[in-house]
Design an enzyme around this catalytic site. Structure first.
Site, PDB file in Angstrom:
ATOM      1  N   SER A  38       0.842  -1.195   0.000  1.00 23.60           N
ATOM      2  CA  SER A  38       0.000   0.000   0.000  1.00 23.60           C
ATOM      3  C   SER A  38       0.882   1.252   0.000  1.00 23.60           C
ATOM      4  CB  SER A  38      -0.960  -0.042   1.187  1.00 23.60           C
ATOM      5  OG  SER A  38      -1.980   0.923   1.029  1.00 23.60           O
ATOM      6  N   GLU A  78      -9.425  -4.686  -4.429  1.00 15.46           N
ATOM      7  CA  GLU A  78      -8.773  -3.684  -3.597  1.00 15.46           C
ATOM      8  C   GLU A  78      -9.771  -2.796  -2.846  1.00 15.46           C
ATOM      9  OE1 GLU A  78      -5.670  -3.372  -2.934  1.00 15.46           O
ATOM     10  OE2 GLU A  78      -4.469  -4.156  -4.590  1.00 15.46           O
ATOM     11  N   HIS A 118      -7.887  -5.430  -0.230  1.00 17.91           N
ATOM     12  CA  HIS A 118      -6.625  -4.738   0.001  1.00 17.91           C
ATOM     13  C   HIS A 118      -5.956  -5.273   1.269  1.00 17.91           C
ATOM     14  CE1 HIS A 118      -3.845  -1.374  -0.401  1.00 17.91           C
ATOM     15  NE2 HIS A 118      -4.029  -1.069   0.873  1.00 17.91           N
TER      16      HIS A 118
END
Length: 503
Positions: A194, A318, A411
């Site tokens: 990330s 995500e 995610h």
């Protein structure tokens, strides 16, 4: 046999913990505390110490909301500006030669996170791959990614990209000291997830990071996060206005105000802007012309990023981790319509055609997740693949629980198999309704590829490099396979899409 173990670094000796399988050193300073006159300054070398420094326990997490660094059920790590430290995990077993080094940069949107999070324990990775794992803290939020340079003075400058400078300082520490821990300073892989993956790309684009690492892995990078100088100044001005100080008084105020007052104020400005400027994340690296001459995606396309082997990819779902209304990302209809309203009618119609059913909330979440993560990641892999070996993946696996709850391969869910945390509390929770054996197999796939890459610069031979002609992508799932140009219609729809600006 458990006990302690001592190692001498360039700054002094440190005492760590000897476990059954690994040696651990925690919260070793790689820079001086950025407090007082060093606030908003580039990191300074750590102060050497006499005697043996205890490195058996974690110290502080970087400044953030007190609920940010969660270490367990109702367990939070204390925060402080004095948090520029790193951790080293190495196998207990003797090695006839220096081990490859894997340096992890945590995510958290440049706002939250800590290297002390149990999920990031490098023990399983270190033992399975016979590698040394390093994790670091770096300055976050107001103290790491707001450019207050305009409000400095000739006598007291405020520097830009402080979080990125911290990461470079940590890598310099690794180069100077990791041999004492059994690591090879000539074989360093940087990997992050990330915001940490965005940091990996920024390191690839920063001339100051040259020679500090040799391979890179970017897991779910919001690759487009990079501010222009004008955007950075506009956001910093809003923050100073919100602090209630005149520009002429800002230098003194930013040095002397309590850290939590600055943190809270910047967080309020950030939160207030989520609907005003959707698609722009204003707390991130800035293209300052010095440390970061070009945005990472632009540097990769131009061939001026470090031409190092790169693994890069995203997760299939995500956007599902981010609530469409309360989250800060554009995963709901109003924010996405505002983004689409700032582009040409042709670009807008292409994107809407690629996501039939919009504005259905589930479609909006998919569109927003693709916009933030997948769209710029494709641009990054395209650009980098022209100049250096690039390996693309998409993570599709999700245990039954994640499917039933609507998260899917959301995610950050790949962190569990990457770190081999399948049998840990998070892994057991995710597989409470089944899928443990499949998750374990996926973990082996991840680790075998990541460790092969860290050791040799290439993943397993079954994973060919990505090129713009083939667009070969490894789909990591219960039945892992290769695909050419996955989600082809969506890729074409986003091609050339102009990102909105803050100003």
């Amino acid at each position: 046999m458990s006990g302690t173990v001592e190692v001498t670094t360039a700054d002094g000796a440190v005492r760590g913990v000897r476990g059954r399988r690994v040696l651990r050193w925690r919260s070793i300073p790689y820079a001086a505390p950025p407090v007082g006159d060093l606030r908003f300054r580039a990191p300074h070398p750590p102060c050497p110490w006499d005697g043996v420094r205890d490195a058996t326990e974690f110290g502080f997490a970087a400044m953030q909301h007190k609920d940010g660094p969660r270490l367990g059920v109702r367990r939070y790590q204390p925060t402080d500006e004095d948090a520029l430290t790193l951790n080293v995990t190495a196998p207990v077993a003797e090695s006839p030669s220096p081990r490859p080094v894997m340096v992890f940069i945590h995510g958290g949107g440049y706002l939250t996170g800590s290297s002390a999070v149990p999920l990031y324990s490098g023990a399983r990775l270190a033992v399975r791959g016979d590698v040394v794992v390093v994790s670091m803290n770096y300055r976050l939020g107001a103290f790491g990614y707001v450019d207050f340079g305009e409000f400095g003075s000739p006598e007291r400058a405020f520097e830009s990209n402080l979080g990125l400078r911290d990461q470079i300082a940590a890598l310099r520490w690794v180069r100077a000291n990791i041999a004492a821990f059994g690591g090879d300073p000539g074989n360093v892989t940087v990997f992050g997830e990330s915001a940490g993956a965005n940091a990996v790309l920024a390191l690839l684009a920063s001339p100051a990071a040259e020679g500090l690492f040799h391979r890179a892995i970017a897991q779910s990078p919001p690759a487009g996060w990079a501010l222009t100088p004008e955007e950075a100044r506009a956001f910093a001005r809003r923050c100073v206005d919100a602090l209630g100080v005149a520009p002429s008084e800002a230098t003194d105020a930013l040095i002397k105000l309590p850290a939590n007052e600055i943190r809270r104020t910047v967080a309020r400005v950030f939160d207030a802007g989520a609907d005003e400027w959707p698609g722009v994340f204003p707390i991130c690296p800035v293209v300052d012309g010095e440390l970061l001459p070009l945005a990472p995606v632009d540097a990769m396309a131009a061939g001026v990023a470090h031409p190092l082997p790169l693994i890069i990819g995203t997760n299939r779902d995500e956007g599902t981790l981010f609530d469409g209304a309360a989250g800060k990302l554009p995963t709901n209809e109003p924010r996405l319509r505002k983004i689409l309203g700032e582009v040409s009618a042709d670009a807008r119609s292409r994107v809407l055609a690629a996501y039939p059913g919009f504005p259905d909330p589930k479609v909006a979440v998919r569109m927003g997740g693709d916009y933030v993560f997948w769209r710029p990641t494709v641009a990054a892999m395209e650009g980098h693949s022209r100049h250096a070996p690039t390996y693309a993946y998409r993570y599709d696996f999700a245990p039954r629980l994640l499917h039933l709850t609507g998260y899917g391969a959301t995610h950050a869910s790949e962190l569990v198999p990457v770190f081999g945390y399948v049998d840990g509390p998070i892994g057991r929770t995710l597989t409470a309704l089944g899928g443990g054996a499949a998750l374990r197999a996926v973990s082996h796939q991840f680790q075998d590829n990541w460790l092969s890459f860290a050791r040799t610069g290439t993943p397993l031979p079954t994973w060919p490099a990505y090129t713009e002609d083939s667009r070969t992508t490894l789909i990591i799932d219960a039945h892992t396979h290769l695909e050419s140009d996955p989600d082809h219609p969506q890729r074409l729809a986003w091609s050339g899409f102009r990102t909105p600006t803050l100003t």
